[in-house]
Scaffold this active site. Structure first.
Site, PDB file in Angstrom:
ATOM      1  N   ASP A  45     -34.532  20.476   1.819  1.00 25.03           N
ATOM      2  CA  ASP A  45     -34.027  21.844   1.445  1.00 25.03           C
ATOM      3  C   ASP A  45     -34.047  22.975   2.789  1.00 25.03           C
ATOM      4  OD1 ASP A  45     -33.335  24.026  -0.001  1.00 25.03           O
ATOM      5  OD2 ASP A  45     -34.117  23.166  -1.644  1.00 25.03           O
ATOM      6  N   HIS A  76     -28.109  24.280   0.938  1.00 23.97           N
ATOM      7  CA  HIS A  76     -29.616  23.873   1.034  1.00 23.97           C
ATOM      8  C   HIS A  76     -29.977  22.786   2.167  1.00 23.97           C
ATOM      9  CE1 HIS A  76     -31.249  25.990  -2.345  1.00 23.97           C
ATOM     10  NE2 HIS A  76     -30.301  25.809  -3.154  1.00 23.97           N
ATOM     11  N   GLU A 114     -26.006  25.964  -5.416  1.00 23.49           N
ATOM     12  CA  GLU A 114     -26.073  26.897  -4.493  1.00 23.49           C
ATOM     13  C   GLU A 114     -25.556  26.617  -3.396  1.00 23.49           C
ATOM     14  OE1 GLU A 114     -30.172  29.030  -6.811  1.00 23.49           O
ATOM     15  OE2 GLU A 114     -30.357  27.335  -5.198  1.00 23.49           O
ATOM     16  N   TRP A 127     -28.979  22.857 -15.216  1.00 25.48           N
ATOM     17  CA  TRP A 127     -29.847  23.544 -15.241  1.00 25.48           C
ATOM     18  C   TRP A 127     -29.598  25.151 -15.310  1.00 25.48           C
ATOM     19  CZ3 TRP A 127     -30.856  27.680 -11.104  1.00 25.48           C
ATOM     20  CH2 TRP A 127     -29.863  27.780 -10.289  1.00 25.48           C
ATOM     21  N   TYR A 141     -38.082  24.710 -16.673  1.00 28.50           N
ATOM     22  CA  TYR A 141     -38.570  25.093 -15.169  1.00 28.50           C
ATOM     23  C   TYR A 141     -40.025  25.556 -15.094  1.00 28.50           C
ATOM     24  CZ  TYR A 141     -34.045  24.589 -12.609  1.00 28.50           C
ATOM     25  OH  TYR A 141     -33.266  23.770 -12.166  1.00 28.50           O
ATOM     26  N   ASP A 193     -41.802  26.036 -12.856  1.00 27.40           N
ATOM     27  CA  ASP A 193     -42.202  27.045 -11.710  1.00 27.40           C
ATOM     28  C   ASP A 193     -42.248  28.632 -12.357  1.00 27.40           C
ATOM     29  OD1 ASP A 193     -39.482  26.967 -11.794  1.00 27.40           O
ATOM     30  OD2 ASP A 193     -39.203  27.969  -9.807  1.00 27.40           O
ATOM     31  N   TRP A 216     -40.296  23.286  -8.939  1.00 28.15           N
ATOM     32  CA  TRP A 216     -40.030  23.882  -7.725  1.00 28.15           C
ATOM     33  C   TRP A 216     -41.117  24.690  -7.142  1.00 28.15           C
ATOM     34  CZ3 TRP A 216     -35.300  22.530  -6.096  1.00 28.15           C
ATOM     35  CH2 TRP A 216     -34.441  22.063  -7.184  1.00 28.15           C
ATOM     36  N   GLU A 256     -41.792  27.013  -4.452  1.00 28.94           N
ATOM     37  CA  GLU A 256     -41.861  28.043  -3.418  1.00 28.94           C
ATOM     38  C   GLU A 256     -43.182  28.866  -3.657  1.00 28.94           C
ATOM     39  OE1 GLU A 256     -39.088  27.394  -5.324  1.00 28.94           O
ATOM     40  OE2 GLU A 256     -37.321  28.209  -4.639  1.00 28.94           O
TER      41      GLU A 256
HETATM   42  C1  TNX Z   1     -32.550  27.130  -8.095  1.00 30.37           C
HETATM   43  S1  TNX Z   1     -32.408  24.986  -9.830  1.00 30.37           S
HETATM   44  C2  TNX Z   1     -32.621  26.398  -7.286  1.00 30.37           C
HETATM   45  C3  TNX Z   1     -33.725  25.964  -6.226  1.00 30.37           C
HETATM   46  C4  TNX Z   1     -34.994  26.890  -6.587  1.00 30.37           C
HETATM   47  C5  TNX Z   1     -35.031  27.392  -8.010  1.00 30.37           C
HETATM   48  C6  TNX Z   1     -36.328  27.984  -8.420  1.00 30.37           C
HETATM   49  C7  TNX Z   1     -31.601  24.654  -8.253  1.00 30.37           C
HETATM   50  C8  TNX Z   1     -30.868  23.292  -8.565  1.00 30.37           C
HETATM   51  N1  TNX Z   1     -31.686  25.124  -7.485  1.00 30.37           N
HETATM   52  O1  TNX Z   1     -33.364  25.964  -4.994  1.00 30.37           O
HETATM   53  O2  TNX Z   1     -36.092  26.343  -6.121  1.00 30.37           O
HETATM   54  O3  TNX Z   1     -33.789  27.768  -8.619  1.00 30.37           O
HETATM   55  O4  TNX Z   1     -36.458  28.332  -9.767  1.00 30.37           O
END
Ligand code: TNX
Length: 513
Positions: A173, A243, A309, A375, A400, A402, A450, A452
């Site tokens: 990442d 990423h 993303e 997601w 999720y 997290d 996740w 973070e």
């Molecule tokens: C979105 S879910 C992301 C991650 C982040 C997460 C935090 C996804 C495919 N991408 O990079 O860690 O949200 O909830």
């Protein structure tokens, strides 16, 4: 009191008492490719202190593992009578899951790692069981925070006893590249380290402490073997085209150097990063070099290529990227992402593997043969399924791990709120009214951790359990047999098992902390 809830359970009355002389018979002549006898001992020996020798005479054995081709894949039939225990299955996964259920029929102390006092009684009855879905996954992000191989093995152990069978390993990442690639040593030399991380409790300030870590190929091979012995397939994730902050810090020539503001660095803050790989032949060659090694390490069918993303601004602003776009004849940058992913999908397909990516890869149409991991909005799943693609359901709304487990003010720092245990339990992966032939393409379910805001093992335990037990049930148990009343009754017993395992799970009532 079994989690995930079995398909069918008939109590017969009476109990079978395990004794120190208990022995095991394995129909395949004591041989099993994944060492089922070792798994059985790991499940039953530490707490009982009994040795469970394998013997050749079925009639003398206390626990018999028998073949039965009539049982569905990964399923088992567990029969406990006054005379002993029999587990029938068509495959070794079925034996393994039968053993996990047998363990849950014993007192919770069976989950402890040293001999415990008391009697080891098993209620008599018959359980017939098999999974609803083939993909029952958990994802762990080891890029934002690094977890040791020992921590991951422990995570896999806990997955296995909930009959979870896919470990999706988020390895790369913006904030770190964690997989040794022999051909490109800078990926870990440079890409595995960041200058600092966001401060705990203050996400916009740096903590000033360098952070890093990566997995060697020898460690990865060992983990793949360990997972497979526990019936878990590892799906590695190598993020592209976005990423990629850590990758571009290691090899800046793979970024869009002619885009304004191009700044290669291993990122020190969370969130979405403008860096995206250049759409050049050099980049494809590089990624294929990386994937060659990934394919050698991970024998499973699926390779996850991320795809989420990926901001297109650099592609829009880079003259080189624009030249390529026009030369290939792509209308816009969304088409360019599709073209990018299609090329990688073709590379994997030619090597007998399948590409899976986050639902963004479906925005401009999924490449042929690609599977998708949902997601965001369920509409992406509906679209992909209708178009004939396979989908894994891991919507942020329920999966999720997290997200905070209660009101965010009263929980440890989390990305946002709120997925309670009850909400995780309410997760039904098949959208209402979906035609059966489309629903049949849902591969299964997955919880995503996740990291973070998850910095260590204890906090990983806290965020994962017991919610992952609810998701495991969504992946395993038949539709219509699950509900909160039944689950909440069983989970109060189940947490005693988690306790015996030493898992620092979130208490059912947070006042119990
Ligand atoms: C979105 S879910 C992301 C991650 C982040 C997460 C935090 C996804 C495919 N991408 O990079 O860690 O949200 O909830």
């Amino acid at each position: 009191m079994i989690i995930p809830k079995p398909v069918d359970f008939e109590a017969a009355g009476g109990e079978f008492l395990l004794s120190p002389q208990a022995s095991v018979f394995i129909e395949s002549g004591g041989q099993s490719p994944k060492g089922i006898e070792a798994r059985l001992r790991e499940a039953l020996s530490p707490a009982t202190g009994f040795p469970f020798p394998v013997i050749a005479d079925r009639r003398q054995a206390t626990i018999a593992l028998a073949h039965d081709g009539g049982i569905p894949a990964e399923g088992y039939e567990l029969r406990v009578t006054a005379g002993g225990v029999e587990i029938r299955a068509r495959d070794e996964a079925g034996w393994f899951y039968g053993i996990q259920t047998l363990r849950q029929l014993l007192p919770a102390a069976i989950f402890g790692n040293r001999p415990a006092p008391g009697e080891w009684r098993i209620p008599c009855g018959v359980i017939r069981d098999f999974p609803r879905f083939a993909w029952r996954g958990l994802m762990l992000d080891t890029a934002r925070h690094f977890f040791s191989i020992a921590d991951i093995k422990r995570f896999l152990d806990h997955m296995a006893l909930h009959k979870l069978n896919v470990f999706h390993w988020h390895l790369t990442d913006d904030q770190g590249w964690r997989l040794e690639i022999r051909k490109y040593p800078q990926l870990t030399e440079v890409g595995s380290r960041r200058r600092e991380s966001p401060k705990a409790g203050d996400r916009n300030t740096g903590d000033g402490t360098p952070y890093g870590g990566f997995y060697t190929q020898a460690e990865v091979r060992e983990l793949v073997r360990y997972a497979s012995e526990r019936q878990i397939v590892i799906v590695p994730e190598i993020e592209m085209p976005g990423h990629v902050g850590a990758l571009i810090a290691a090899y800046p020539e793979l970024g869009n150097r002619d885009a304004p503001g191009f700044q290669p660095e291993v990122r020190t803050r969370w969130g979405v990063n403008p860096n995206i790989l250049a759409p050049t032949e050099e980049v494809f060659q590089f990624l294929e070099g990386v994937l060659d090694e990934v394919l050698e390490l991970f024998p499973g069918e699926f390779i996850h290529i991320g795809g989420d993303e990926a901001p297109k601004e650099q592609w829009r602003q880079s003259p080189t990227a624009q030249e390529i776009r026009k030369a290939v004849g792509l209308e816009d940058e969304e088409q360019m992402q599709r073209w990018f992913i299609t090329r990688i999908g073709g590379f994997l397909e030619a090597r007998g593997r399948r590409l899976i990516g986050w639902d963004e890869i479906s925005e401009a149409g999924l490449p042929p043969g690609a599977a998708m991991m949902l997601w965001r909005d369920w509409k992406w799943a509906r679209q992909a399924l209708a178009a004939g693609h396979s989908v894994v359901m891991s919507p942020a709304s329920h999966c999720y791990l997290d997200y905070a487990q209660g009101p965010i003010e009263s929980e440890p720092e989390a990305i946002c709120g709120e997925i309670t245990l009850e909400k995780a339990c309410a997760f039904e992966p098949v959208p209402e009214g979906m035609p059966p032939e489309e629903a049949a393409r849902i591969l299964g379910v997955q919880g995503n951790v996740w990291t973070e805001y998850i910095r260590d093992r204890d906090h990983l335990d806290y965020m994962t359990w017991p919610r992952a037990a609810a998701l495991a049930e969504a992946g395993w148990s038949p539709q219509g047999t699950r509900d909160w009343v039944s689950f909440s009754r069983r989970i109060t017993h189940h947490v005693e098992r988690l306790k015996a395992l030493g898992i620092r799970f979130r208490p059912l009532d947070p006042r119990d902390v």
